[in-house]
Design an enzyme around this catalytic site. Structure first.
Site, PDB file in Angstrom:
ATOM      1  N   ARG A  44       0.825  -1.211   0.000  1.00 57.36           N
ATOM      2  CA  ARG A  44       0.000   0.000   0.000  1.00 57.36           C
ATOM      3  C   ARG A  44       0.861   1.263   0.000  1.00 57.36           C
ATOM      4  O   ARG A  44       0.492   2.279   0.580  1.00 57.36           O
ATOM      5  CB  ARG A  44      -0.955   0.018   1.207  1.00 57.36           C
ATOM      6  CG  ARG A  44      -1.934  -1.132   1.244  1.00 57.36           C
ATOM      7  CD  ARG A  44      -2.899  -1.122   0.064  1.00 57.36           C
ATOM      8  NE  ARG A  44      -3.778  -2.274   0.133  1.00 57.36           N
ATOM      9  CZ  ARG A  44      -3.496  -3.466  -0.407  1.00 57.36           C
ATOM     10  NH1 ARG A  44      -2.361  -3.630  -1.072  1.00 57.36           N
ATOM     11  NH2 ARG A  44      -4.328  -4.462  -0.301  1.00 57.36           N
TER      12      ARG A  44
ATOM     13  N   GLU B  70      -5.413   4.682   5.574  1.00 52.90           N
ATOM     14  CA  GLU B  70      -5.099   4.455   4.159  1.00 52.90           C
ATOM     15  C   GLU B  70      -5.526   5.632   3.284  1.00 52.90           C
ATOM     16  O   GLU B  70      -4.789   6.028   2.388  1.00 52.90           O
ATOM     17  CB  GLU B  70      -5.756   3.159   3.661  1.00 52.90           C
ATOM     18  CG  GLU B  70      -5.358   2.804   2.245  1.00 52.90           C
ATOM     19  CD  GLU B  70      -5.729   1.392   1.856  1.00 52.90           C
ATOM     20  OE1 GLU B  70      -5.824   1.128   0.649  1.00 52.90           O
ATOM     21  OE2 GLU B  70      -5.924   0.537   2.752  1.00 52.90           O
TER      22      GLU B  70
ATOM     23  N   SER C 238     -11.271   0.436   2.833  1.00 50.85           N
ATOM     24  CA  SER C 238     -10.562   0.159   4.083  1.00 50.85           C
ATOM     25  C   SER C 238      -9.940   1.449   4.604  1.00 50.85           C
ATOM     26  O   SER C 238      -9.114   2.056   3.924  1.00 50.85           O
ATOM     27  CB  SER C 238      -9.472  -0.891   3.859  1.00 50.85           C
ATOM     28  OG  SER C 238     -10.046  -2.115   3.457  1.00 50.85           O
TER      29      SER C 238
END
Length: 354
Positions: free
Chosen positions: A170, A346, A248
């Protein structure tokens, strides 16, 4: 140059439906136009927010005191790479403003393998290398061949190789140095095959009824992923309030050996994924739920999704970023108090801090 509008609310341009007005707002329809708009703003010292699909964005209730440039560039070019080996690959170069899931659907229909497990992810192509978008055992670092960028530090347009993108979980060089490189287009190297890549995610393998490592028809992989994502409220649906989210909200923590050992003392037998580099990845959803925040946990007009513990939602679409971040802090702090692990957001935060 594209027209500018003043005071455009940003909430309708984000999947969380949060965000106050932009001081100035415009749209870029071509690469050249996008570069020219941003270059001029940089020259004038005007703050710039480049807006894609808004699916990974939390914007302040005060809005953005600068220029918001919405990317609406279009175009998909397909070529076969020059290779004496004839390796059966296809290079697909896609403008940053193209819809990501529409691209995945086309890849599946055309028999281009490599991104099928990334079905249903909202947003535009330009964000995929920035976040190193991934799901169900695939991420774009496995297929990105090059990223065409505008370097705002040098004023030049050029191409970055996959290695130069610095991909990690990520993460990417784009996130490490935010604001420097503006993604104009992405080239993916895909396999010409009717079959998916090897299934690498247990939940997906179970849904498909195959073993880990098996390959299945592309359409089967895509539909199974879409079914799993819908069950978690992770496919945008105006009739499902759980999809008013940024997906998320927290990444899965990656712990070093000492941190992992400390967590094992606090929570013996907790789920974990041992990584090749000796680190340990912990499912954030498990941490959240076991810290006392179940699905559907509410704080005023915002809540944790009723389908997936990792998603923070704005069910009515009327709550602001301030309310959402208050819930995020409560969850983050609760997890740290219980397990000694800090969760990291995130989504990109604009004008706000967690």
């Amino acid at each position: 140059m594209a027209d500018r509008l003043a005071g455009v609310p940003l909430a309708p341009y984000t999947t969380l439906r949060t965000g106050g007005p932009a001081r100035a707002f415009t749209q870029a329809r071509t690469q050249d136009e996008l570069v020219a708009i941003v270059a001029e703003a940089d020259h004038e010292g005007e703050p710039v927010l480049v807006l894609g699909g808004g699916s990974n964005l939390v914007v302040s209730d005060d809005g953005f005191d600068g220029l918001v440039v919405r990317v609406v560039t279009r175009g998909v070019d397909v070529t076969a790479p020059t290779s004496a080996a004839g390796d059966g690959r296809v290079l697909v170069t896609v403008q940053a403003g193209e819809d990501w899931d529409a691209l995945v659907a086309r890849c599946v229909a055309e028999g281009w393998s490599g991104v099928e497990c990334l079905s249903g992810i909202p947003g535009l192509v330009g964000s995929t290398p920035i976040q190193n978008v991934g799901a169900y055992g695939q991420d774009v670092s496995q297929t990105v061949a090059a990223v065409r960028v505008y370097d705002r530090a040098t004023g030049e347009v050029g191409d970055l190789t996959a290695a130069e993108c610095g991909f990690a979980y990520r993460h990417s060089a784009f996130k490490h140095d935010p604001g420097r490189h503006m993604v104009l287009a992405v080239t993916y190297a895909l396999e010409r095959s009717p079959l998916s890549g090897p299934v690498a995610y247990k939940e997906l393998a179970t849904r498909l009824g195959v073993e880990i490592g098996a390959r299945v028809p592309l359409a089967d992989a895509r539909e199974a992923v879409l079914e799993l994502r819908r069950g978690k409220g992770m496919v945008l649906d105006p009739d499902d309030p759980d999809t008013r989210s940024a997906g998320s909200f927290f990444t899965n923590p990656v712990l070093g050996p000492e941190e992992a050992a400390a967590l094992a003392l606090r929570a013996p037998g907790h789920p974990r994924w041992d990584m090749p580099d000796g680190t340990v990845k912990i499912p954030a959803a498990w941490l959240i739920e076991n810290a006392g925040f179940p699905k559907g946990y509410e704080r005023g007009r915002v809540r944790i999704s009723t389908k997936h513990t990792l998603a923070l939602t704005n069910p009515s679409g009327e709550a602001g970023a301030t309310e959402l971040l208050a819930l995020a802090r409560e969850v983050r702090d609760g997890v740290h108090e219980k397990f000694g692990v800090w969760l990291v957001n995130e989504p990109v935060l604009v004008g706000v801090r967690l």
